[in-house]
Scaffold this motif. Sequence first.
Motif: not given
Length: 502
Positions: A144-169
């Motif tokens: 999940x941390x890897x997926x989150x890092x990927x989205x944080x660094x390669x997109x402008x998605x809001x952090x809340x959307x990234x948390x959901x997409x990466x599988x965090x509760x």
Amino acid sequence: MVECVSANDLDFERCYRAVATRDARFDGQFVTAVRTTGIYCRPSCPAITPKRANVTFLPTAAAAQQHGFRACRRCLPDAAPGSPLWNTRADLASRAMRLIGDGVIERGGVPALADALGYSQRQLTRVLTNELGAGPLALARAHRAHTARLLIQTTRLPMSDIAFAAGFASIRQFNDTVREVFAVSPTTLRDESRRRDGDTLPATNGLLTLRLPYREPLDKSWLEWFLSAHTVPGLELWENGVYTRSLRTPHGHTTIRLSIQPGHVRATLSLQDMRDLAPTVARVRHFLDLDADPIGIDEAMAAGMAGNAVHVGDPGDATALPAGIRVPGCLDGPELLLRTMIGQQISVAAANTHTARLVQSLGESIAGPIPHLFPTAETVAERGSEVLTGPGRRIDAIVGAAKALATGDLVLHSGRTAGDLRRDLLALDGVGPWTADYVSMRLLADPDVLLHSDLVVRRGAGLLDIDLADTARWSPWRSYLSMHLWKHALAHPSEANRRTLQ
């Protein structure tokens, strides 16, 4: 071949030598944890080589995180190609890693993973902790941390959307994990990336463009031929070196566009649901065999070819076998089986035509550049006999396989053992050894399957004077030998035909 990496007993001297020489071949196969800094790195990290007394080597990023180490933000160890051990090994730990990469824990928790592997949760946790240095929850957390890092660094998605997409509760769990793994907040991680790599592109309607690294060399011509030759109209598209198709994912479907570039595959993903990012990336990596160890495989191929007057990867020799050949995997297990059965005893072009007819008639229609998804096993079981043409026995066999898949009597996923999978496939009517071997090789990324009964493979062996009854010297890489023989026969059709006639 990487010899220093054993999941539960890393050879310190060989691993330290790889770190001292910054050998990128070892990236993803182990991590270097530096006790004086509290940071773990990939072997090729450009930082000053740490002193021997200050380092320890661990098999996974999750193990490093379990021991309190943080990921290096300079070399990004989680961005390295994955370990080829998960393919060359067939034990419980390696099979679990494949399923964790596909997001099984995110969707069903540890019970789902244990059930898929046929073990109790306690036994599974004990084996993974012993072999990989971390239990299933810690391994999933690292993923999940890897997926989150990927989205944080390669997109402008809001952090809340990234948390959901990466599988965090929760957002809090997301923030805490990123801080623990990378020692900075998600916002700081994004700001650092922008200063280093420039601004990111916005994610529009789930559209992401990623760079998927691989170990060089890679035989681009072979993968491109395989993709283009097997393209099914209505399901796939090959155009100007770009492969496009749509596939079902756990929360909907995804359209992928892939092109092979030096050192990486450019992947554009159009996701219906951002939670499908990690499983889609894992499937693409498996599909193109991006985690292979090509130098080790080529060395084994060259040693096996000794005495056959054939070289591997010698650019000055026109007769040499190419370096970096890959064994194509698959994006969907049931689709692989049904397409393979449709193509039995007919040409690739004819198989594409028959499959296209099935897709057009029974596949789900979707919007976008690819009009259909491959039909579900349930649909083929119910209506396949209305659409499929050819010998009645073959149609019955395909429909029968679809029924077994639909009822759950046959389960196809990458966490199965080769022996159990082959047994279940051979129990189906109309499935012989070639089909069982071919499906096992591609579904499980099994590196040691020799397609000895394949006509094209046999022609290639004849051209190179290889006795297919005596191939032990190529183990455990006989799947790659099969691809070399296949390609060699296709590259010399007239000579292969002449020798076959003799």
